[in-house]
Design an enzyme around this catalytic site. Structure first.
Site, PDB file in Angstrom:
ATOM      1  N   ARG A 114      15.249  15.473 -70.965  1.00 48.63           N
ATOM      2  CA  ARG A 114      14.580  14.193 -70.776  1.00 48.63           C
ATOM      3  C   ARG A 114      15.052  13.208 -71.824  1.00 48.63           C
ATOM      4  O   ARG A 114      15.393  13.575 -72.944  1.00 48.63           O
ATOM      5  CB  ARG A 114      13.057  14.349 -70.866  1.00 48.63           C
ATOM      6  CG  ARG A 114      12.574  14.614 -72.287  1.00 48.63           C
ATOM      7  CD  ARG A 114      11.077  14.768 -72.383  1.00 48.63           C
ATOM      8  NE  ARG A 114      10.381  13.514 -72.524  1.00 48.63           N
ATOM      9  CZ  ARG A 114      10.221  12.859 -73.673  1.00 48.63           C
ATOM     10  NH1 ARG A 114      10.735  13.309 -74.794  1.00 48.63           N
ATOM     11  NH2 ARG A 114       9.540  11.742 -73.700  1.00 48.63           N
ATOM     12  N   ASP A 123      10.157  15.732 -78.699  1.00 51.42           N
ATOM     13  CA  ASP A 123      11.148  16.758 -79.064  1.00 51.42           C
ATOM     14  C   ASP A 123      10.678  17.565 -80.272  1.00 51.42           C
ATOM     15  O   ASP A 123      10.778  18.792 -80.284  1.00 51.42           O
ATOM     16  CB  ASP A 123      12.522  16.133 -79.345  1.00 51.42           C
ATOM     17  CG  ASP A 123      13.206  15.656 -78.066  1.00 51.42           C
ATOM     18  OD1 ASP A 123      13.103  16.361 -77.045  1.00 51.42           O
ATOM     19  OD2 ASP A 123      13.836  14.592 -78.104  1.00 51.42           O
ATOM     20  N   ASP A 151      17.551  17.189 -78.857  1.00 52.12           N
ATOM     21  CA  ASP A 151      16.875  17.126 -77.558  1.00 52.12           C
ATOM     22  C   ASP A 151      16.445  18.526 -77.130  1.00 52.12           C
ATOM     23  O   ASP A 151      17.250  19.452 -77.128  1.00 52.12           O
ATOM     24  CB  ASP A 151      17.798  16.531 -76.487  1.00 52.12           C
ATOM     25  CG  ASP A 151      18.055  15.045 -76.686  1.00 52.12           C
ATOM     26  OD1 ASP A 151      17.275  14.402 -77.414  1.00 52.12           O
ATOM     27  OD2 ASP A 151      19.030  14.540 -76.109  1.00 52.12           O
TER      28      ASP A 151
END
Length: 165
Positions: A114, A123, A151
């Site tokens: 995402r 995150d 990420d």
């Protein structure tokens, strides 16, 4: 225009009737995965809204920003206040650390990664969570982007037409 702005614009261009139709499909797709303590979000800036469908029937927890890098989840039943970035947050009395599922807002997605708003709150939180991590997005938010080492890959992303795993 940067990729975040493109994704936000695509999302905002959905008509109300299309948005409601797509949100209903996403809601139906996510239902089988919901169990126990569910972390979710109160939508801002045309994010997928499942909160209004689930707030009465599930044990929900919503994020509160603790500082410039950290979020924590608190019961949705707590009193709420206006938070930064036009968010609505619980006042934050009893933090819940053992969530079973976390529904994550998405600006853009690529495979099961995402793109958020760029601050890294989710995150950092998701990195240490054993919860099932589900991103919620509309198909129009799909965008190829470079995945950074920070990420966190989600377990799945659910859109109105598919479940990416």
């Amino acid at each position: 225009m940067d990729k975040r702005k493109v994704c936000i614009q695509r999302r905002s261009l959905l008509s109300n009737s299309k948005r409601l139709e797509k949100e209903k499909a996403i809601t139906n797709c996510v239902l089988p995965f919901l169990k126990g303590k569910i972390g979710t979000y109160i939508p801002i800036r045309n994010e997928v809204d499942v909160y209004s469908h689930f707030k009465e029937e599930f044990d929900l927890y919503i994020p509160k920003m603790l500082d410039d890098t950290t979020i924590a989840f608190y019961s949705d039943k707590e009193e709420k206040i206006n938070g930064p970035f036009s968010t609505i947050e619980p006042i934050g009395i009893h933090e819940e650390k053992d969530l079973d599922v976390i529904l994550v807002p998405v600006v853009g997605f690529f495979k099961t990664y995402r793109m958020g708003y760029g601050k890294g709150y989710y995150d950092r939180y998701l990195k240490n969570s054993s919860a099932l991590k589900i991103g919620l997005a509309f198909d129009v938010q799909e965008m190829v982007f470079d995945v950074k080492p920070t990420d966190i890959e989600l377990d799945m992303i659910i859109t109105e037409s598919r479940i990416l795993r």
